[in-house]
Design a protein around this motif. Structure first.
Motif, PDB file in Angstrom:
ATOM      1  N   ALA A 139       0.535  -1.486  -0.178  1.00 29.19           N
ATOM      2  CA  ALA A 139      -0.189  -0.258   0.266  1.00 29.19           C
ATOM      3  C   ALA A 139       1.243   1.381   0.189  1.00 29.19           C
ATOM      4  CB  ALA A 139      -0.720  -0.333   0.863  1.00 29.19           C
ATOM      5  N   GLY A 140       0.225   2.480  -0.488  1.00 25.67           N
ATOM      6  CA  GLY A 140       1.125   3.513  -0.413  1.00 25.67           C
ATOM      7  C   GLY A 140       0.313   5.271  -0.360  1.00 25.67           C
ATOM      8  N   TYR A 141       0.319   6.091  -0.068  1.00 22.25           N
ATOM      9  CA  TYR A 141      -0.583   7.353  -0.652  1.00 22.25           C
ATOM     10  C   TYR A 141       0.354   8.368  -1.061  1.00 22.25           C
ATOM     11  CZ  TYR A 141       3.029   8.812   2.807  1.00 22.25           C
ATOM     12  OH  TYR A 141       4.406   9.482   3.446  1.00 22.25           O
ATOM     13  N   ASP A 142      -0.352   8.683  -1.751  1.00 24.01           N
ATOM     14  CA  ASP A 142       0.032  10.011  -2.135  1.00 24.01           C
ATOM     15  C   ASP A 142      -0.081  11.547  -1.909  1.00 24.01           C
ATOM     16  OD1 ASP A 142      -2.827  11.428  -2.587  1.00 24.01           O
ATOM     17  OD2 ASP A 142      -2.723  10.603  -5.065  1.00 24.01           O
ATOM     18  N   LYS A 143       0.474  12.575  -2.522  1.00 21.83           N
ATOM     19  CA  LYS A 143       0.605  14.250  -1.594  1.00 21.83           C
ATOM     20  C   LYS A 143      -0.933  14.435  -1.191  1.00 21.83           C
ATOM     21  CE  LYS A 143       5.462  15.059  -4.002  1.00 21.83           C
ATOM     22  NZ  LYS A 143       5.985  16.086  -4.177  1.00 21.83           N
ATOM     23  N   LYS A 144      -1.525  14.162  -1.997  1.00 16.93           N
ATOM     24  CA  LYS A 144      -3.014  14.706  -1.374  1.00 16.93           C
ATOM     25  C   LYS A 144      -3.846  13.965  -0.541  1.00 16.93           C
ATOM     26  CE  LYS A 144      -3.990  16.504  -6.286  1.00 16.93           C
ATOM     27  NZ  LYS A 144      -4.727  18.048  -5.524  1.00 16.93           N
ATOM     28  N   GLY A 145      -3.072  12.187  -0.214  1.00 15.41           N
ATOM     29  CA  GLY A 145      -3.688  11.362   1.142  1.00 15.41           C
ATOM     30  C   GLY A 145      -4.319  10.432   0.211  1.00 15.41           C
ATOM     31  N   TYR A 146      -4.699  10.952  -1.069  1.00 18.89           N
ATOM     32  CA  TYR A 146      -5.265   9.135  -1.357  1.00 18.89           C
ATOM     33  C   TYR A 146      -4.211   8.129  -1.123  1.00 18.89           C
ATOM     34  CZ  TYR A 146      -8.437  11.713  -4.040  1.00 18.89           C
ATOM     35  OH  TYR A 146      -9.873  12.640  -4.274  1.00 18.89           O
ATOM     36  N   VAL A 147      -4.980   7.118  -0.783  1.00 15.78           N
ATOM     37  CA  VAL A 147      -4.252   5.803  -0.039  1.00 15.78           C
ATOM     38  C   VAL A 147      -5.125   4.076  -1.329  1.00 15.78           C
ATOM     39  CG1 VAL A 147      -4.273   3.988   1.897  1.00 15.78           C
ATOM     40  CG2 VAL A 147      -4.192   6.473   2.333  1.00 15.78           C
ATOM     41  N   TYR A 148      -3.767   3.977  -1.749  1.00 18.31           N
ATOM     42  CA  TYR A 148      -3.896   2.924  -2.313  1.00 18.31           C
ATOM     43  C   TYR A 148      -3.844   1.551  -2.686  1.00 18.31           C
ATOM     44  CZ  TYR A 148      -3.899   7.575  -5.265  1.00 18.31           C
ATOM     45  OH  TYR A 148      -4.287   8.607  -6.254  1.00 18.31           O
ATOM     46  N   LEU A 149      -4.522   0.593  -2.670  1.00 23.19           N
ATOM     47  CA  LEU A 149      -3.684  -0.548  -3.170  1.00 23.19           C
ATOM     48  C   LEU A 149      -2.953  -1.251  -4.225  1.00 23.19           C
ATOM     49  CD1 LEU A 149      -3.539  -3.196  -0.977  1.00 23.19           C
ATOM     50  CD2 LEU A 149      -5.506  -4.221  -1.762  1.00 23.19           C
ATOM     51  N   TYR A 150      -1.093  -1.709  -4.070  1.00 19.74           N
ATOM     52  CA  TYR A 150      -0.573  -2.017  -5.205  1.00 19.74           C
ATOM     53  C   TYR A 150      -0.654  -3.846  -4.841  1.00 19.74           C
ATOM     54  CZ  TYR A 150       0.306   2.503  -5.633  1.00 19.74           C
ATOM     55  OH  TYR A 150       0.201   4.330  -5.505  1.00 19.74           O
ATOM     56  N   LYS A 151      -0.897  -4.388  -6.214  1.00 20.78           N
ATOM     57  CA  LYS A 151      -0.714  -6.152  -6.696  1.00 20.78           C
ATOM     58  C   LYS A 151       0.125  -6.263  -7.398  1.00 20.78           C
ATOM     59  CE  LYS A 151      -3.826  -9.121  -8.360  1.00 20.78           C
ATOM     60  NZ  LYS A 151      -5.294  -9.600  -8.625  1.00 20.78           N
TER      61      LYS A 151
END
Length: 428
Positions: free
Chosen positions: A177-189
């Protein structure tokens, strides 16, 4: 059971176009999407990731199970789980490995994936060969720079800050998982050989606002707790006045709130799933000192979304084995039967710590002394090992334990059982 649904649209639609442009070529790291012939790794297009256009639903079962200032854990009744229809059995392909949740290690069929301490690489430990290698399939790669597929930039750097306390192997893929500068949190596969990495889902938008003591406004990301279990990803965000336990079906958009704590000093933490139930702890701190807490262990039936309070006065680590709940207290480890609700002392350690149960053995880690102890089912001490170079122990499985400190430590359970155990650093 009829559910009353309250829908609230997430405020993410305005960011879809911007996010698509930013991340179309970024992939899972700052590497661009190229052919596997040139780089050994491809970043798949964002076909299935959540654009944030879904809804957030509150189930009636969650609302009826709410904890607040007038409905405290200490006043609740301990409820008996339905273990006749709903089981606590473990299913390898779809079930989480409890002792590795929220750590930098995850178990696969023939080895373990880890975040390497200090360097930002994804690594793989092969059980048969005992080799510890970067997760990169590029031929002739030296694995010492960011052109290597195993490199993922550190927290807060570059376009994506990766959450180094989360990695999970599930149904043939590695998830991070990671997040961008705007705060969106993503799940990566990530593919098991590291050749591809897909931005799979958008989970939520974090509140990055924070205020220092001097009144200065700064951006601060609070690390969430998250894990995948039986087709859903469950998560607790790092910053909420009324903390909620949420879940999203993998590959879909809509978020479901399955539990909420609306107390004035709330806490929601330590999720672990066994069979048809997801367990977690929640309660309220007694005063503004935020030290003493009135909390307990709850269970969410993942099929019906019903939440029950299972054990009061259980605020520290716990594990479940053979329909028994093992939880740590100020003096040791108690064993609570989930079938007849009888509570007995299993091990007297004199302090709180971390607990795991694997087969016929009970394990206890004392973080103050960095001591890992092995007991039999009667509470008799069998073996123990101490190494102050490793201050945090991941409570492992029947084969290996891991720890963090001076590198990623590994310990053989077989060696521990034979009284010959010692921690060694992976890669050395």
């Amino acid at each position: 059971m009829k559910k009353i649904i309250k829908k609230e649209k997430l405020r993410k639609k305005t960011y879809i176009s911007l996010l698509f442009c930013i991340f179309l070529l970024a992939g899972c790291s700052k590497k661009s999407s190229t052919s596997s012939q040139n780089t050994g790794k491809t970043t798949e297009p964002d076909r299935t990731y959540n654009t944030g256009s879904g809804t957030e639903n509150n189930t009636d079962t969650a609302k009826s199970s709410i904890v607040n200032d007038s409905h405290l854990v200490s006043g609740m009744k301990e409820e008996k789980l339905d273990l006749s229809e709903y089981k606590l059995e473990y299913n390898v392909p779809t079930d989480s490995q409890q002792e590795y949740l929220w750590t930098s290690v995850t178990k696969a069929e023939n080895g373990y994936y880890t975040w390497e301490e200090g360097r930002g690489r994804l690594m793989y430990f092969d059980i048969a060969s005992k080799s510890y290698i970067p997760l990169c399939n590029k031929p002739n790669c030296a694995h010492n720079g960011e052109s290597c597929n195993a490199f993922f930039n550190s927290n807060g750097e570059g376009e994506i800050g990766y959450i180094r306390g989360y990695i999970q192997y599930y149904n043939g893929y590695v998830y991070i998982a990671g997040y961008d500068k705007k705060g969106y949190v993503y799940l990566y596969k990530v593919s098991p050989d590291g050749s591809t990495c897909e931005k799979y889902m958008t989970l939520y938008k974090a509140d990055l606002s924070s205020t220092k003591a001097e009144g200065e406004n700064v951006k601060e990301f609070r690390t969430p707790k998250l894990f995948i279990y039986r087709g859903y990803i469950y998560f607790i965000t790092g910053k909420e006045s009324k903390p909620k336990l949420r879940r999203i079906k993998l590959g879909e958009d809509d978020t479901e709130v399955v539990f909420e704590n609306a107390g004035s000093r709330p806490s929601l933490y330590r999720m672990k799933a066994y069979g048809d139930y997801l367990f977690f702890q929640s309660g309220n701190f007694i005063d503004d000192g935020y030290i003493d807490i009135d909390a307990g262990i709850f269970a969410l039936n993942i099929n019906t979304a019903k939440v029950q309070m299972v054990k009061k006065d259980a605020i520290s680590d716990y594990a479940i084995s053979d329909n028994k709940l093992y939880y740590t207290t100020a003096t040791g480890i108690n064993c609570y039967s989930l079938e007849d609700q009888k509570d007995t002392e299993a091990v007297n350690t004199g302090v709180r710590g971390n607990v795991a149960v694997h087969g016929d053995f009970i394990y206890f880690f004392n973080g103050n002394t960095c001591k890992l102890s092995q007991y039999d089912s009667k509470g008799k001490l069998l073996n123990e090992v101490t190494d102050t170079g490793f201050g945090a122990c991941y409570m492992g499985d029947k084969d290996y334990f891991f720890a963090s400190g001076s590198g990623t430590g590994i310990l053989s359970v077989k060696d521990l059982s034979e009284g010959m155990a010692k921690w060694t650093v992976l890669g050395e």
